[in-house]
Design a protein around this motif. Structure first.
Motif, PDB file in Angstrom:
ATOM      1  N   UNK A 274       0.859  -1.204   0.218  1.00 37.69           N
ATOM      2  CA  UNK A 274      -0.190  -0.006  -0.071  1.00 37.69           C
ATOM      3  C   UNK A 274       0.864   1.334  -0.003  1.00 37.69           C
ATOM      4  N   UNK A 275       1.874   1.151   0.733  1.00 39.12           N
ATOM      5  CA  UNK A 275       2.770   2.498   0.949  1.00 39.12           C
ATOM      6  C   UNK A 275       3.610   2.523  -0.602  1.00 39.12           C
ATOM      7  N   UNK A 276       3.820   1.524  -1.034  1.00 37.07           N
ATOM      8  CA  UNK A 276       4.812   1.690  -2.383  1.00 37.07           C
ATOM      9  C   UNK A 276       3.698   2.361  -3.464  1.00 37.07           C
ATOM     10  N   UNK A 277       2.485   1.829  -3.485  1.00 39.80           N
ATOM     11  CA  UNK A 277       1.507   2.243  -4.394  1.00 39.80           C
ATOM     12  C   UNK A 277       1.264   3.832  -4.212  1.00 39.80           C
ATOM     13  N   UNK A 278       0.952   4.145  -2.923  1.00 34.61           N
ATOM     14  CA  UNK A 278       0.805   5.401  -2.696  1.00 34.61           C
ATOM     15  C   UNK A 278       1.758   6.207  -2.913  1.00 34.61           C
ATOM     16  N   UNK A 279       3.075   5.964  -2.810  1.00 37.26           N
ATOM     17  CA  UNK A 279       4.445   6.796  -3.363  1.00 37.26           C
ATOM     18  C   UNK A 279       4.515   6.764  -4.752  1.00 37.26           C
ATOM     19  N   UNK A 280       3.878   6.207  -5.443  1.00 35.19           N
ATOM     20  CA  UNK A 280       3.921   5.916  -7.042  1.00 35.19           C
ATOM     21  C   UNK A 280       2.555   6.214  -7.661  1.00 35.19           C
ATOM     22  N   UNK A 281       1.811   6.737  -7.197  1.00 33.05           N
ATOM     23  CA  UNK A 281       0.277   7.024  -7.587  1.00 33.05           C
ATOM     24  C   UNK A 281       0.326   7.764  -8.793  1.00 33.05           C
ATOM     25  N   UNK A 282       1.090   8.865  -8.933  1.00 31.42           N
ATOM     26  CA  UNK A 282       1.228   9.898 -10.108  1.00 31.42           C
ATOM     27  C   UNK A 282       1.478   8.877 -11.358  1.00 31.42           C
ATOM     28  N   UNK A 283       2.475   8.113 -11.150  1.00 24.70           N
ATOM     29  CA  UNK A 283       2.976   7.419 -12.184  1.00 24.70           C
ATOM     30  C   UNK A 283       2.099   6.650 -12.577  1.00 24.70           C
ATOM     31  N   UNK A 284       1.321   5.559 -11.956  1.00 25.23           N
ATOM     32  CA  UNK A 284       0.204   4.725 -12.376  1.00 25.23           C
ATOM     33  C   UNK A 284      -0.907   5.636 -12.879  1.00 25.23           C
ATOM     34  N   UNK A 285      -1.233   6.815 -12.341  1.00 23.02           N
ATOM     35  CA  UNK A 285      -2.320   7.471 -12.817  1.00 23.02           C
ATOM     36  C   UNK A 285      -2.045   7.784 -14.314  1.00 23.02           C
TER      37      UNK A 285
END
Length: 426
Positions: A274-285
């Motif tokens: 969850x922490x990894x996804x939150x830190x890379x949310x902009x990239x995934x978006x």
């Protein structure tokens, strides 16, 4: 306009036999640069004198000439023109439009562009579905219209409509780009339907197809391939040996954050993922993959519960919630029930004491339904094997293939070059 009127008369008279069509085609090609292009703005009324089914070839030439002028599209955007094009694609004769396939494809692409500009992609689905079937020599042939059709299905969120072409077995491909787009869009259709195993098949094909250099489609397909692999199987497999060296060497470099996501997923910690996804949310978006990434995160619960079934025979809902980092036993119960319903685990829940008992797979492979399923799979595999043998034989006799094989061996042909060629071809 007298020449156009004469041409219309010829279309009406020469739309019957193959010989007449060949003669008409010659006249239409001659008229294309003169009467048709020069008077394209006035062609629309002449279409009413022709039947889209009986006079398909001539109708196609007039319609294409009219649609090729941007001014005509602006003047007649939407409305009756769109209905005219849609009616033609549905009603036209497959034999006649295949005489001028490039023009037919142009008309189809104009329809797609128009419905997208009107923000009404659903209006183009039925006409393009009919167009795909009419331009195909057989259902095994991939065309450039497949990708156009699947694009409209995606934009309109009519995922089930895409199955009408995705369920065909494709063996013949003319353009590599058509294949990559078909696999990519097809994978997205199956993702929308939550049929992740089918999505994986198509995305896998896009990632492992022969290629001399990377393309943007393959890179985007690989990103989704990683995510769907995690959702479906909990891990990302290594590249198979038949994948191109280009893909094996370079794909991961263009999708590093997804490779890191896969590594983090393998650790089995929900909070860490969850922490990894939150830190890379902009990239995934930015990649339009955030929704799929969130499904990866949710699947972590399922994966961890499946791990518990390999260790315990019984376990309380409270212990399950604690082990997989769920907030309450009730949430654990909902996840377990969903997995039981989907056939992902075999278990029973005792509502009195909140205990979950895990069981072996009860399927004995003896039921009539299972026997029928196995028999159907065997028949399909036999048909596929026969088809692959036929393709292999044709390739073995292909002049270009034999010449290339000879050059790679660095010598001229001798009888050994033909060892793999079936004797029936001699």
């Amino acid at each position: 306009m007298e020449s156009v009127e004469t041409l219309v008369a010829h279309i009406q008279a020469l739309s019957g036999s193959p010989e007449d069509l060949a003669q008409l085609h010659g006249q239409l090609k001659q008229a294309e640069g003169d009467a048709l292009r020069a008077h394209s703005a006035g062609l629309l009324p002449f279409l009413s004198q022709l039947h889209p089914g009986a006079h398909s070839l001539g109708y196609l030439y007039l319609l294409d000439a009219f649609l090729s002028a941007p001014a005509n599209l602006r003047a007649h955007a939407g409305g009756d023109l769109l209905a005219t094009v849609a009616d033609f694609l549905i009603s036209c004769s497959a034999d006649q439009i295949r005489v001028a396939p490039d023009k037919f494809l142009n008309v189809c692409k104009v329809l797609k562009t128009e419905v997208m500009q009107l923000n009404a992609p659903i209006r183009g689905i039925a006409p393009l579905r009919a167009a795909v079937r009419k331009i195909q020599p057989s259902s095994e042939q991939l065309t450039s219209l497949h990708a156009e059709y699947l694009t409209l299905c995606l934009l309109a969120k009519q995922y089930k409509a895409g199955l009408s072409v995705l369920e065909d077995d494709i063996f013949e491909v003319d353009q590599p780009k058509d294949f990559f787009l078909y696999c990519y869009y097809g994978g997205m259709i199956y993702i929308g339907l939550k049929k992740f195993h089918k999505a994986l098949e198509l995305l896998h094909n896009a990632v492992t197809a022969p290629m001399s250099s990377l393309n943007a489609i393959t890179i985007e397909a690989y990103k989704k391939y990683v995510l769907v692999s995690l959702i479906q199987n909990g891990q990302v497999p290594s590249f198979p040996k038949y994948a191109s060296s280009t893909a094996q060497r370079n794909l991961k470099n263009h999708a590093q954050v997804y490779v890191d996501l896969s590594t983090c997923y393998g650790n089995g910690s929900y909070s860490e993922l969850e922490a990894f996804i939150q830190s890379n949310t902009e990239k995934f978006q930015t990649d339009n993959n955030l929704g799929l990434v969130k499904q990866v995160l949710t699947s972590m619960y399922k994966r961890n519960i499946q791990r518990l079934t390999q260790t315990y025979l019984t376990l309380s809902l409270e212990d399950i919630a604690s082990s997989v980092q769920l907030n309450t036993p009730k949430e654990a119960e909902m996840h377990v029930l969903r997995m039981i319903e989907d056939g992902e685990i075999h278990a029973t829940i005792n509502q009195k004491d909140g205990m979950v008992s895990f069981h072996e797979d009860p399927e004995q492979y003896k039921s009539s339904e299972m026997v029928e399923h196995i028999d159907s799979s065997i028949q399909r595999l036999m048909a596929l094997s026969k088809k692959l043998t036929s393709i292999d034989e044709n390739i073995s006799c292909d002049h270009a293939f034999l010449m290339k094989s000879g050059r790679e061996r660095g010598r001229g042909f001798d009888y050994d070059d033909f060892d793999s060629v079936p004797h029936k071809y001699f």
